[in-house]
Design a protein around this motif. Sequence first.
Motif, short mmCIF file in Angstrom:
data_model
loop_
_atom_site.label_atom_id
_atom_site.label_comp_id
_atom_site.label_asym_id
_atom_site.label_seq_id
_atom_site.Cartn_x
_atom_site.Cartn_y
_atom_site.Cartn_z
N ILE A 125 1.19 5.18 -10.85
CA ILE A 125 1.07 4.76 -9.33
C ILE A 125 0.68 6.11 -8.54
N ILE A 126 -0.52 5.95 -7.79
CA ILE A 126 -0.88 7.22 -7.03
C ILE A 126 -0.55 7.03 -5.43
N LEU A 183 -4.49 6.92 3.52
CA LEU A 183 -4.26 5.50 3.57
C LEU A 183 -3.07 4.79 3.94
N SER A 184 -2.23 5.71 3.91
CA SER A 184 -0.69 5.39 4.16
C SER A 184 -0.25 4.13 3.08
N ASP A 200 1.39 -0.97 1.32
CA ASP A 200 1.07 -0.07 2.52
C ASP A 200 2.42 -0.09 3.26
N TYR A 201 2.27 1.32 3.78
CA TYR A 201 3.47 1.79 4.70
C TYR A 201 3.18 2.55 5.99
N MET A 202 4.24 2.52 6.73
CA MET A 202 4.13 3.47 8.18
C MET A 202 5.46 4.31 7.93
N LEU A 203 5.04 5.78 7.98
CA LEU A 203 6.17 6.64 8.23
C LEU A 203 6.87 6.65 9.43
N ALA A 256 12.60 6.82 8.62
CA ALA A 256 12.16 5.72 7.54
C ALA A 256 10.96 5.48 7.07
N ILE A 257 10.70 4.57 6.41
CA ILE A 257 9.34 4.20 5.79
C ILE A 257 9.44 2.75 5.94
N ALA A 258 8.27 2.02 6.40
CA ALA A 258 8.25 0.89 6.79
C ALA A 258 7.28 0.05 5.94
N ILE A 259 7.75 -0.69 5.02
CA ILE A 259 6.71 -1.32 4.12
C ILE A 259 6.12 -2.48 4.80
N THR A 260 4.85 -2.44 5.08
CA THR A 260 4.30 -3.40 6.01
C THR A 260 3.23 -4.53 4.91
N HIS A 261 2.81 -4.16 3.80
CA HIS A 261 1.99 -5.05 3.09
C HIS A 261 2.06 -4.55 1.79
#
Length: 92
Positions: A3-4, A9-10, A24-27, A31-36
Amino acid sequence: MNIIHNPALSRFEMTTDGETAQIDYMLLDDAIAITHTRVPAKIEGKGIGTALVKHVFAYAKEKGLAVKPYCSFVVDFLNKNEGYRGQLKLHE
């Protein structure tokens, strides 16, 4: 499974059989929000999505971040793996 982390590209990615799965995530501040989560049909059923989710939880733990699951795949994972719930931060 290799896993890279692709911070530009978040997302975290894994390529197998010429197909790339990603989470995909947003920092956020704490927290880290897992979006997809996306696993192409050609490589579904090999545990790749689960490996990506576990990797993000390990990353979050290492960085001292809570996890905010906005992705239905991650919510399903959490329903089956209660041990990861201690890292959650509920939606605000």
